[in-house]
Design a protein around this motif. Structure first.
Motif, PDB file in Angstrom:
ATOM      1  N   ASN A 218       0.809  -1.226   0.000  1.00 43.17           N
ATOM      2  CA  ASN A 218       0.000   0.000   0.000  1.00 43.17           C
ATOM      3  C   ASN A 218       0.839   1.272   0.000  1.00 43.17           C
ATOM      4  N   LEU A 219       2.131   1.133  -0.325  1.00 45.60           N
ATOM      5  CA  LEU A 219       2.980   2.332  -0.397  1.00 45.60           C
ATOM      6  C   LEU A 219       2.661   3.129  -1.665  1.00 45.60           C
ATOM      7  N   PRO A 220       2.659   4.451  -1.589  1.00 47.82           N
ATOM      8  CA  PRO A 220       2.435   5.258  -2.791  1.00 47.82           C
ATOM      9  C   PRO A 220       3.653   5.229  -3.698  1.00 47.82           C
ATOM     10  N   ASP A 221       3.473   5.612  -4.960  1.00 48.98           N
ATOM     11  CA  ASP A 221       4.606   5.757  -5.871  1.00 48.98           C
ATOM     12  C   ASP A 221       5.475   6.925  -5.432  1.00 48.98           C
ATOM     13  N   ILE A 222       6.779   6.755  -5.523  1.00 49.95           N
ATOM     14  CA  ILE A 222       7.679   7.900  -5.343  1.00 49.95           C
ATOM     15  C   ILE A 222       7.514   8.808  -6.552  1.00 49.95           C
ATOM     16  N   GLU A 223       7.379  10.082  -6.319  1.00 52.54           N
ATOM     17  CA  GLU A 223       7.159  11.040  -7.409  1.00 52.54           C
ATOM     18  C   GLU A 223       8.406  11.153  -8.288  1.00 52.54           C
ATOM     19  N   LEU A 224       8.177  11.154  -9.597  1.00 51.78           N
ATOM     20  CA  LEU A 224       9.251  11.372 -10.568  1.00 51.78           C
ATOM     21  C   LEU A 224       9.117  12.786 -11.108  1.00 51.78           C
ATOM     22  N   VAL A 225      10.227  13.535 -11.096  1.00 54.05           N
ATOM     23  CA  VAL A 225      10.173  14.951 -11.465  1.00 54.05           C
ATOM     24  C   VAL A 225      11.254  15.279 -12.491  1.00 54.05           C
ATOM     25  N   ALA A 226      10.978  16.313 -13.285  1.00 56.87           N
ATOM     26  CA  ALA A 226      11.952  16.751 -14.290  1.00 56.87           C
ATOM     27  C   ALA A 226      13.143  17.432 -13.640  1.00 56.87           C
ATOM     28  N   LYS A 227      12.900  18.160 -12.556  1.00 60.92           N
ATOM     29  CA  LYS A 227      13.977  18.857 -11.849  1.00 60.92           C
ATOM     30  C   LYS A 227      13.825  18.603 -10.366  1.00 60.92           C
ATOM     31  N   LEU A 228      14.878  18.064  -9.763  1.00 56.13           N
ATOM     32  CA  LEU A 228      14.834  17.762  -8.337  1.00 56.13           C
ATOM     33  C   LEU A 228      14.835  19.051  -7.527  1.00 56.13           C
ATOM     34  N   PRO A 229      14.020  19.127  -6.471  1.00 54.94           N
ATOM     35  CA  PRO A 229      13.980  20.359  -5.658  1.00 54.94           C
ATOM     36  C   PRO A 229      15.287  20.563  -4.916  1.00 54.94           C
ATOM     37  N   THR A 230      15.604  21.805  -4.656  1.00 46.56           N
ATOM     38  CA  THR A 230      16.798  22.138  -3.872  1.00 46.56           C
ATOM     39  C   THR A 230      16.376  22.540  -2.470  1.00 46.56           C
ATOM     40  N   GLY A 231      17.309  22.448  -1.540  1.00 45.89           N
ATOM     41  CA  GLY A 231      16.986  22.800  -0.168  1.00 45.89           C
ATOM     42  C   GLY A 231      16.142  21.737   0.504  1.00 45.89           C
ATOM     43  N   VAL A 232      15.731  22.022   1.735  1.00 44.15           N
ATOM     44  CA  VAL A 232      14.916  21.099   2.517  1.00 44.15           C
ATOM     45  C   VAL A 232      13.754  21.870   3.128  1.00 44.15           C
ATOM     46  N   ARG A 233      12.528  21.412   2.814  1.00 46.00           N
ATOM     47  CA  ARG A 233      11.333  21.972   3.433  1.00 46.00           C
ATOM     48  C   ARG A 233      10.808  20.996   4.482  1.00 46.00           C
ATOM     49  N   GLY A 234      10.006  21.490   5.392  1.00 46.94           N
ATOM     50  CA  GLY A 234       9.509  20.647   6.461  1.00 46.94           C
ATOM     51  C   GLY A 234       8.666  19.480   5.999  1.00 46.94           C
ATOM     52  N   ASP A 235       7.931  19.651   4.892  1.00 42.14           N
ATOM     53  CA  ASP A 235       7.040  18.596   4.408  1.00 42.14           C
ATOM     54  C   ASP A 235       7.604  17.857   3.195  1.00 42.14           C
ATOM     55  N   GLN A 236       8.852  18.068   2.883  1.00 35.14           N
ATOM     56  CA  GLN A 236       9.439  17.507   1.664  1.00 35.14           C
ATOM     57  C   GLN A 236       9.747  16.024   1.834  1.00 35.14           C
ATOM     58  N   VAL A 237       9.472  15.247   0.779  1.00 34.55           N
ATOM     59  CA  VAL A 237       9.830  13.824   0.766  1.00 34.55           C
ATOM     60  C   VAL A 237      10.670  13.559  -0.479  1.00 34.55           C
ATOM     61  N   LEU A 238      11.287  12.384  -0.509  1.00 30.21           N
ATOM     62  CA  LEU A 238      12.192  12.054  -1.604  1.00 30.21           C
ATOM     63  C   LEU A 238      11.453  11.956  -2.928  1.00 30.21           C
ATOM     64  N   ALA A 239      11.983  12.645  -3.927  1.00 26.18           N
ATOM     65  CA  ALA A 239      11.538  12.513  -5.317  1.00 26.18           C
ATOM     66  C   ALA A 239      12.718  11.998  -6.125  1.00 26.18           C
ATOM     67  N   LEU A 240      12.430  11.398  -7.270  1.00 29.72           N
ATOM     68  CA  LEU A 240      13.466  10.833  -8.124  1.00 29.72           C
ATOM     69  C   LEU A 240      13.420  11.468  -9.500  1.00 29.72           C
ATOM     70  N   PRO A 241      14.555  11.497 -10.226  1.00 28.51           N
ATOM     71  CA  PRO A 241      14.552  12.051 -11.587  1.00 28.51           C
ATOM     72  C   PRO A 241      13.605  11.248 -12.486  1.00 28.51           C
ATOM     73  N   GLU A 242      12.872  11.955 -13.339  1.00 25.31           N
ATOM     74  CA  GLU A 242      11.917  11.268 -14.195  1.00 25.31           C
ATOM     75  C   GLU A 242      12.597  10.339 -15.212  1.00 25.31           C
ATOM     76  N   ASP A 243      13.887  10.572 -15.476  1.00 22.05           N
ATOM     77  CA  ASP A 243      14.613   9.712 -16.415  1.00 22.05           C
ATOM     78  C   ASP A 243      15.555   8.740 -15.695  1.00 22.05           C
ATOM     79  N   LEU A 244      15.267   8.435 -14.423  1.00 21.76           N
ATOM     80  CA  LEU A 244      16.154   7.544 -13.668  1.00 21.76           C
ATOM     81  C   LEU A 244      16.235   6.165 -14.315  1.00 21.76           C
ATOM     82  N   GLU A 245      15.126   5.669 -14.851  1.00 17.77           N
ATOM     83  CA  GLU A 245      15.154   4.360 -15.510  1.00 17.77           C
ATOM     84  C   GLU A 245      16.102   4.364 -16.696  1.00 17.77           C
TER      85      GLU A 245
END
Length: 398
Positions: A218-245
């Motif tokens: 029941n785990l959600p998909d890790i979000e794939l993004v075109a540009k990884l966020p910089t810095g650290v926000r309080g609610d931020q979770v790990l995202a992966l590059p959309e072209d990681l595969e």
């Protein structure tokens, strides 16, 4: 006693078909002593060898030489051990805790090879945002019925995959192979003290080995993004590059030499992060080493007719690599131009030990003077440029 020929011994022990390090281990399981020199291993010693392994300068096994004391029985024992351990792969999944700069709450799978997933609920977690947050990396590899060899193989391909992830997913860190010890602070209220303790991360009831990769549940998909966020926000979770595969596909297809180069680069980028708190100069030098790991020098470089030195030296190759694989995004960006100038200018000084960055020389109130503050601001930009160049090279290999 019939003398065994070199050709027969090399054929029976698999000179061209087995990993040289693993073969050396298999021999040591039968002949329990060995003597090592730079490119040679003698079993049991150099004075009366039964077997001698000769290696190439850049690795790889060149020859297996039978000695006068070698018997057919010993070769048969080694041959059988090679067949039952080295040549009997057992599909195995290793599960290991890695860390990221933000928590991981989802699941991502790469074919039937690896999984990135949330750490189990029993895993210790930091209560502060700026920390090393655990996640689980699962990698399927060819294990062995022999647990010694299985553990040796864990330190190869699975660890290489982990290092590669630290390159293409900034913020990922890989625990060291050898446990380190430090003075630690036990901040128990009313009983604060310093303790000499081992650095490690332990998850209760955690199974490190499995036969198959974990399902998503029941785990959600890790979000794939075109540009990884910089810095650290309080609610931020790990995202992966959309072209990681696609990046992993390219990495898996690389030849041995190119694979070794990019893994060396990944190692030095990872090392840069490890030494940041200790030395800004070592951090910067590690960035330089990461790029230099990728350089290929021409065999016959043009030389000056007078002094005979190469006209295109290491700095020129370094600059060419950066400019080719991480070109300026904006020719009018003065900050990036200064970063590149610092990279090129400091490279030689740091390599030859003729200077340190000001942050390592100006102590006390040094950070309130312009030079260390300026170098600090440029260090992060230098890391981005070097990482972008190395990843740019990888993308160009598709």
């Amino acid at each position: 006693m019939t003398k065994l020929t070199q050709q027969e011994v090399e054929r029976r022990l698999g000179l061209r078909t087995v990993n040289p390090e693993e073969l050396s281990w298999a021999i040591s399981e039968v002949i329990h002593q060995a003597e090592f020199s730079e490119l040679q291993v003698d079993f049991p010693n150099a004075d009366a060898p039964a077997l001698t392994l000769h290696f190439f300068n850049k690795g790889g096994l060149r020859a297996i030489i039978p000695g006068p004391s070698l018997t057919d029985d010993v070769v048969t024992q080694i041959e059988e051990h090679v067949k039952t351990t080295l040549l009997t792969p057992t599909p195995t999944v290793i599960r290991a805790a890695l860390f990221a700069h933000v928590p991981t709450e989802g699941y991502w799978r790469y074919r039937d090879k690896l999984v990135i997933r949330r750490a189990p609920y029993e895993a210790p977690r930091s209560q502060v945002a700026v920390a090393e947050h655990p996640f689980i990396l699962e990698v399927k590899f060819d294990g062995s019925p022999d647990w010694h060899l299985r553990n040796m193989r864990v330190l190869k391909e699975p660890r290489q995959v982990a290092l590669f992830l630290s390159l293409v997913v900034p913020g990922v860190t890989v625990p060291p192979i050898n446990a380190r010890r430090h003075w630690m602070l036990d901040a128990t209220p009313g009983a604060m003290r310093s303790v000499w303790a081992q650095e490690t991360y332990f998850i209760p009831n955690f199974e490190a080995y499995a036969e198959e990769l974990s399902g998503q549940g029941n785990l959600p998909d890790i979000e794939l993004v075109a540009k990884l966020p910089t810095g650290v926000r309080g609610d931020q979770v790990l995202a992966l590059p959309e072209d990681l595969e696609q990046k992993l596909d390219t990495f898996m297809r690389l030849g041995d030499d190119d694979r070794a180069r990019i893994l060396r680069a990944a190692y030095w980028l990872h090392h840069a992060r490890e030494v940041w708190d200790v030395s800004k100069s070592a951090y910067f030098q590690s960035l330089v080493q990461a790029v230099e790991s990728m350089l290929k020098y021409e065999r016959h470089r043009e030389r000056c007719p007078q002094c005979k030195t190469h006209l295109a030296g290491p700095t020129a190759y370094f600059r060419s690599f950066i400019d080719r694989y991480a070109p300026m995004r904006d020719e009018n960006d003065d900050a990036e131009r200064r970063t590149r100038k610092l990279l090129y200018g400091k490279r030689s000084d740091l390599t030859h030990g003729t200077s340190l960055l000001a942050a390592d020389e100006e102590v006390g109130f040094g950070w309130h003077t312009p030079k260390p503050a300026y170098e600090f601001q440029l260090s992060e930009q230098a890391q981005l440029v070097c990482r972008r160049a190395i990843i740019g090279w990888l993308v160009a290999q598709r």
